[in-house]
Design a protein around this motif. Sequence first.
Motif, PDB file in Angstrom:
ATOM      1  N   LEU A  62       8.597   0.715  27.676  1.00 56.46           N
ATOM      2  CA  LEU A  62       9.060  -0.383  26.825  1.00 56.46           C
ATOM      3  C   LEU A  62      10.241   0.077  25.974  1.00 56.46           C
ATOM      4  O   LEU A  62      11.186  -0.686  25.745  1.00 56.46           O
ATOM      5  N   SER A  63      10.195   1.320  25.512  1.00 52.12           N
ATOM      6  CA  SER A  63      11.309   1.857  24.737  1.00 52.12           C
ATOM      7  C   SER A  63      12.606   1.806  25.535  1.00 52.12           C
ATOM      8  O   SER A  63      13.653   1.384  25.029  1.00 52.12           O
ATOM      9  N   ALA A  64      12.542   2.205  26.789  1.00 54.32           N
ATOM     10  CA  ALA A  64      13.732   2.165  27.641  1.00 54.32           C
ATOM     11  C   ALA A  64      14.215   0.737  27.840  1.00 54.32           C
ATOM     12  O   ALA A  64      15.427   0.465  27.881  1.00 54.32           O
ATOM     13  N   GLN A  65      13.266  -0.185  27.937  1.00 53.85           N
ATOM     14  CA  GLN A  65      13.621  -1.589  28.108  1.00 53.85           C
ATOM     15  C   GLN A  65      14.336  -2.119  26.865  1.00 53.85           C
ATOM     16  O   GLN A  65      15.300  -2.886  26.974  1.00 53.85           O
ATOM     17  N   VAL A  66      13.868  -1.727  25.678  1.00 52.91           N
ATOM     18  CA  VAL A  66      14.511  -2.140  24.431  1.00 52.91           C
ATOM     19  C   VAL A  66      15.923  -1.560  24.348  1.00 52.91           C
ATOM     20  O   VAL A  66      16.885  -2.270  24.012  1.00 52.91           O
ATOM     21  N   PHE A  67      16.053  -0.276  24.671  1.00 54.02           N
ATOM     22  CA  PHE A  67      17.368   0.371  24.623  1.00 54.02           C
ATOM     23  C   PHE A  67      18.342  -0.314  25.578  1.00 54.02           C
ATOM     24  O   PHE A  67      19.470  -0.664  25.201  1.00 54.02           O
ATOM     25  N   ASP A  68      17.914  -0.510  26.809  1.00 59.29           N
ATOM     26  CA  ASP A  68      18.794  -1.145  27.797  1.00 59.29           C
ATOM     27  C   ASP A  68      19.145  -2.564  27.382  1.00 59.29           C
ATOM     28  O   ASP A  68      20.276  -3.033  27.595  1.00 59.29           O
ATOM     29  N   GLY A  69      18.159  -3.272  26.786  1.00 60.01           N
ATOM     30  CA  GLY A  69      18.428  -4.630  26.326  1.00 60.01           C
ATOM     31  C   GLY A  69      19.447  -4.658  25.205  1.00 60.01           C
ATOM     32  O   GLY A  69      20.313  -5.548  25.162  1.00 60.01           O
ATOM     33  N   LEU A  70      19.364  -3.699  24.296  1.00 63.07           N
ATOM     34  CA  LEU A  70      20.335  -3.631  23.206  1.00 63.07           C
ATOM     35  C   LEU A  70      21.737  -3.375  23.749  1.00 63.07           C
ATOM     36  O   LEU A  70      22.710  -4.042  23.341  1.00 63.07           O
ATOM     37  N   ILE A  71      21.853  -2.445  24.673  1.00 61.19           N
ATOM     38  CA  ILE A  71      23.164  -2.153  25.267  1.00 61.19           C
ATOM     39  C   ILE A  71      23.710  -3.375  25.995  1.00 61.19           C
ATOM     40  O   ILE A  71      24.897  -3.724  25.867  1.00 61.19           O
ATOM     41  N   ASP A  72      22.865  -4.049  26.755  1.00 63.42           N
ATOM     42  CA  ASP A  72      23.309  -5.224  27.503  1.00 63.42           C
ATOM     43  C   ASP A  72      23.714  -6.366  26.579  1.00 63.42           C
ATOM     44  O   ASP A  72      24.651  -7.120  26.869  1.00 63.42           O
ATOM     45  N   GLU A  73      22.982  -6.523  25.468  1.00 67.15           N
ATOM     46  CA  GLU A  73      23.327  -7.583  24.531  1.00 67.15           C
ATOM     47  C   GLU A  73      24.617  -7.271  23.791  1.00 67.15           C
ATOM     48  O   GLU A  73      25.420  -8.157  23.514  1.00 67.15           O
ATOM     49  N   LEU A  74      24.827  -6.018  23.438  1.00 64.14           N
ATOM     50  CA  LEU A  74      26.065  -5.627  22.791  1.00 64.14           C
ATOM     51  C   LEU A  74      27.252  -5.759  23.736  1.00 64.14           C
ATOM     52  O   LEU A  74      28.330  -6.200  23.343  1.00 64.14           O
ATOM     53  N   ASP A  75      27.053  -5.404  24.985  1.00 63.94           N
ATOM     54  CA  ASP A  75      28.175  -5.307  25.922  1.00 63.94           C
ATOM     55  C   ASP A  75      27.815  -5.852  27.301  1.00 63.94           C
ATOM     56  O   ASP A  75      27.836  -5.131  28.293  1.00 63.94           O
ATOM     57  N   PRO A  76      27.487  -7.142  27.406  1.00 62.39           N
ATOM     58  CA  PRO A  76      27.064  -7.691  28.704  1.00 62.39           C
ATOM     59  C   PRO A  76      28.185  -7.716  29.738  1.00 62.39           C
ATOM     60  O   PRO A  76      27.928  -7.676  30.932  1.00 62.39           O
ATOM     61  N   GLU A  77      29.437  -7.786  29.274  1.00 62.20           N
ATOM     62  CA  GLU A  77      30.554  -7.833  30.210  1.00 62.20           C
ATOM     63  C   GLU A  77      31.082  -6.451  30.569  1.00 62.20           C
ATOM     64  O   GLU A  77      32.045  -6.328  31.319  1.00 62.20           O
ATOM     65  N   ARG A  78      30.440  -5.423  30.006  1.00 62.02           N
ATOM     66  CA  ARG A  78      30.767  -4.039  30.337  1.00 62.02           C
ATOM     67  C   ARG A  78      32.232  -3.725  30.079  1.00 62.02           C
ATOM     68  O   ARG A  78      32.938  -3.199  30.935  1.00 62.02           O
ATOM     69  N   ILE A  79      32.648  -4.032  28.869  1.00 58.57           N
ATOM     70  CA  ILE A  79      34.030  -3.788  28.469  1.00 58.57           C
ATOM     71  C   ILE A  79      34.109  -2.995  27.168  1.00 58.57           C
ATOM     72  O   ILE A  79      35.183  -2.880  26.578  1.00 58.57           O
ATOM     73  N   VAL A  80      32.979  -2.456  26.706  1.00 55.94           N
ATOM     74  CA  VAL A  80      32.966  -1.669  25.468  1.00 55.94           C
ATOM     75  C   VAL A  80      32.473  -0.246  25.735  1.00 55.94           C
ATOM     76  O   VAL A  80      33.153   0.725  25.426  1.00 55.94           O
ATOM     77  N   PHE A  81      31.278  -0.125  26.299  1.00 56.45           N
ATOM     78  CA  PHE A  81      30.695   1.190  26.547  1.00 56.45           C
ATOM     79  C   PHE A  81      31.094   1.717  27.928  1.00 56.45           C
ATOM     80  O   PHE A  81      31.168   0.963  28.897  1.00 56.45           O
ATOM     81  N   THR A  82      31.293   3.019  27.999  1.00 57.88           N
ATOM     82  CA  THR A  82      31.468   3.684  29.288  1.00 57.88           C
ATOM     83  C   THR A  82      30.160   4.373  29.673  1.00 57.88           C
ATOM     84  O   THR A  82      29.240   4.497  28.863  1.00 57.88           O
ATOM     85  N   ASP A  83      30.096   4.855  30.898  1.00 58.09           N
ATOM     86  CA  ASP A  83      28.933   5.644  31.319  1.00 58.09           C
ATOM     87  C   ASP A  83      28.760   6.873  30.433  1.00 58.09           C
ATOM     88  O   ASP A  83      27.633   7.293  30.141  1.00 58.09           O
ATOM     89  N   GLU A  84      29.884   7.444  30.007  1.00 57.72           N
ATOM     90  CA  GLU A  84      29.816   8.607  29.127  1.00 57.72           C
ATOM     91  C   GLU A  84      29.164   8.251  27.788  1.00 57.72           C
ATOM     92  O   GLU A  84      28.371   9.025  27.242  1.00 57.72           O
ATOM     93  N   ASP A  85      29.487   7.069  27.260  1.00 59.81           N
ATOM     94  CA  ASP A  85      28.868   6.616  26.011  1.00 59.81           C
ATOM     95  C   ASP A  85      27.360   6.470  26.171  1.00 59.81           C
ATOM     96  O   ASP A  85      26.580   6.910  25.318  1.00 59.81           O
ATOM     97  N   ILE A  86      26.958   5.835  27.259  1.00 57.72           N
ATOM     98  CA  ILE A  86      25.536   5.582  27.471  1.00 57.72           C
ATOM     99  C   ILE A  86      24.770   6.890  27.609  1.00 57.72           C
ATOM    100  O   ILE A  86      23.666   7.049  27.074  1.00 57.72           O
ATOM    101  N   GLU A  87      25.355   7.846  28.307  1.00 61.71           N
ATOM    102  CA  GLU A  87      24.700   9.145  28.451  1.00 61.71           C
ATOM    103  C   GLU A  87      24.519   9.813  27.094  1.00 61.71           C
ATOM    104  O   GLU A  87      23.466  10.398  26.801  1.00 61.71           O
ATOM    105  N   HIS A  88      25.524   9.700  26.251  1.00 64.40           N
ATOM    106  CA  HIS A  88      25.453  10.300  24.920  1.00 64.40           C
ATOM    107  C   HIS A  88      24.397   9.606  24.053  1.00 64.40           C
ATOM    108  O   HIS A  88      23.679  10.266  23.289  1.00 64.40           O
ATOM    109  N   LEU A  89      24.283   8.278  24.179  1.00 64.50           N
ATOM    110  CA  LEU A  89      23.362   7.514  23.339  1.00 64.50           C
ATOM    111  C   LEU A  89      21.922   7.550  23.844  1.00 64.50           C
ATOM    112  O   LEU A  89      21.000   7.177  23.116  1.00 64.50           O
ATOM    113  N   SER A  90      21.720   7.975  25.068  1.00 66.21           N
ATOM    114  CA  SER A  90      20.402   7.868  25.708  1.00 66.21           C
ATOM    115  C   SER A  90      19.362   8.852  25.183  1.00 66.21           C
ATOM    116  O   SER A  90      18.228   8.868  25.680  1.00 66.21           O
TER     117      SER A  90
END
Length: 699
Positions: A62-90
């Motif tokens: 559930l924690s992973a689901q919340v994290f992924d949901g937050l990222i998707d809600e912040l950046d659903p069009e995938r124009i803010v975070f890079t894969d490098e950002d997500i790896e750092h935040l994970s």
Amino acid sequence: MSFRHPLYVLLFFVLPISAARAFPASSPILLMPTPSQVRSGQMVMTFLQRYHLNPRTMDAALSAQVFDGLIDELDPERIVFTDEDIEHLSTVRSDIGRHLSEGDLVPLFAPVNVYLNRVVEKADFDAAALDVKQDFSTHESFSVDSKGVPRPKSATELHTRWALRVKDDWLRLKLAGRADADIRETLRHRYQNLGTRARNTTSEDAFQMLMEAYAQAMDPHTDYFSPTAARQFDTEMSLSLEGIGAYLREHDAYTQVTELIPGGPASASGRIGVGDRIAAVGQGASGPMVDVTGWRTDEVVTLIRGKSGSTVRLEILPDESKGDAAGRLVTLVRKHVSIEDQAVQASVINIGSPAAPHRIGVLSVPSFYEDFEAKKRGGSYRSVSKDVAAHIQDFRDQNVAGIVLDLRDNGGGSLSEAVALGGVFCGPGPVVQVKDAKGAPDVQQADGAAAWTGPLVVMVNRASASASEILAADLQDRGRAIVVGERTFGKGTVQTLVDLDSIGHADGLGELKMTIAQFYRINGTTTQLSGVTPDIVFPQTYSERDFGESTYKNALPQSSIAATAFDKDPRLATIRAVLMKEHDARVGDDAAWKLAVERLEAYRQISERPTVSLNLAERKATREADVRKMEGLRRRAQALAGSSDKDDAMAAADDGLTALERPVGPIRTRAERHDDPFLHEAAAIAEDEAALLAALATG
């Protein structure tokens, strides 16, 4: 409803990568949680783990689901975070539960802080792009469907995507007839607004985003409201007092219309639709237009609301799903939207031979309303069930042969009124079962004699939800009505509002709207996910791929319980096949019906294009071809409805719309619009039903 911060989704407009230059770093944004937020987070987790309809422990999954949901809600069009950002935040991805329970929210604020700083950086970057000349002679394209687009792997790839964004934004304004200097000024102000909004984001906003992601991971209708959001929920978010009669939310860089109140200025204008976005607001007939791109919804609401009778002007951008359409200016006169404006409307359609027509009553029900305040005071009060009963008496006086109950676009309302309406058409008996996670089902019963026992057809579409689905399902299960239209929304859950301040004996904790029960049909099945399937299916006006409960990632599953005892009229089952056969034969020869289907298909083809060209000539040619196609279909519809070219030209002259921007689906506003071929066909089915039931009665 899902409350979202205005910076959840942003449209970035950035210069080509070759023109990029370094910018001085501004003070970084570093939002920190407050003690009240720490306590609120712990309370929310306790309630969701113990009292939600489908309680879940905050484990790693559930924690992973919340994290992924937050990222998707912040950046659903995938124009803010890079894969490098997500790896750092994970680093917190599987450990959100521990951080919440221990009150350590600082690591959980990290995705929001990174996001906001990136917004500020790119807002400055975008502003510099305005000095770079754009080349629209190349053959580039821009993706308007981000669902299948992978996240950028690096900053370089991100910049390339931004370059296409700025080019598309400039091109849209250019195609709308704006001069380059005007475009540059408009976009510069827009980028400044976006950066300012990011810098003005508060820790309350960040906590709202985090807890909303947690709530939405439980199910789509569970929400957390921060103190500010809770105050706005019933006031600023609703313009039903002195305003335009619309519900709004933040979406992308804009304020978006999520619902129109029947009878309100926005709905009555016919020029604003659900999904449309507000880009600017002007006061009076000639006041300056204020660009509200990137503003918070409550700030936009402050500009839109005003004294009843005063004028407000809105620059409207069509919903992205309507394709590559230009904006328009809409002038509205504010008014107080009362229950009278939202009330049931009745009319009569003549069906059959002009020499001997049959009269079919139509009841257009926009919501399941009830004047709660008047009811609490005692005495008489207004409600949808009372109004329907009164109109039925008028229909009796007019000797109607049958009734069409139009529930299209009815998103629900009072459960007690849905039950009461079941009684209006069926008399005493069960209407719906409500069950929480632990107790026995509560069977909601209607009482009193039926006001109408004659032929009945119920119209629904994908936007018919909640109480609408309860009533349609009950009338279908009891064999009382033929249901026609589209499969309904599929919301079969019940929510309650928890005041965390009252429970925690402290201020600043907010509110939790939590799913606690589920609706079940009297036959034991549920409307959750599946909705109500019509007996006779009409063409889709809403895409089930994009709209409805089934489109939510975290929608609760279907389930079933035992049926409750109920009486069923067997007559409709014996004539249903004949009704379908007569319907098929009729629409096969009906020009208006076939044209409506053709318009829906043309609309679908335009709205589902995954990319648009960034070449000026190609983009202009595509848009002009779309306009010609839709204009031809519209003129054919006018000819069938008997409208003159002169009348239509006058209407088009003062509505400010291109043919592409006009509604291309069936008219769904009010019952008196008899040029709606789907409503006319529902009335024809009611006439067939009346004749077949009469034949059964005579043996």
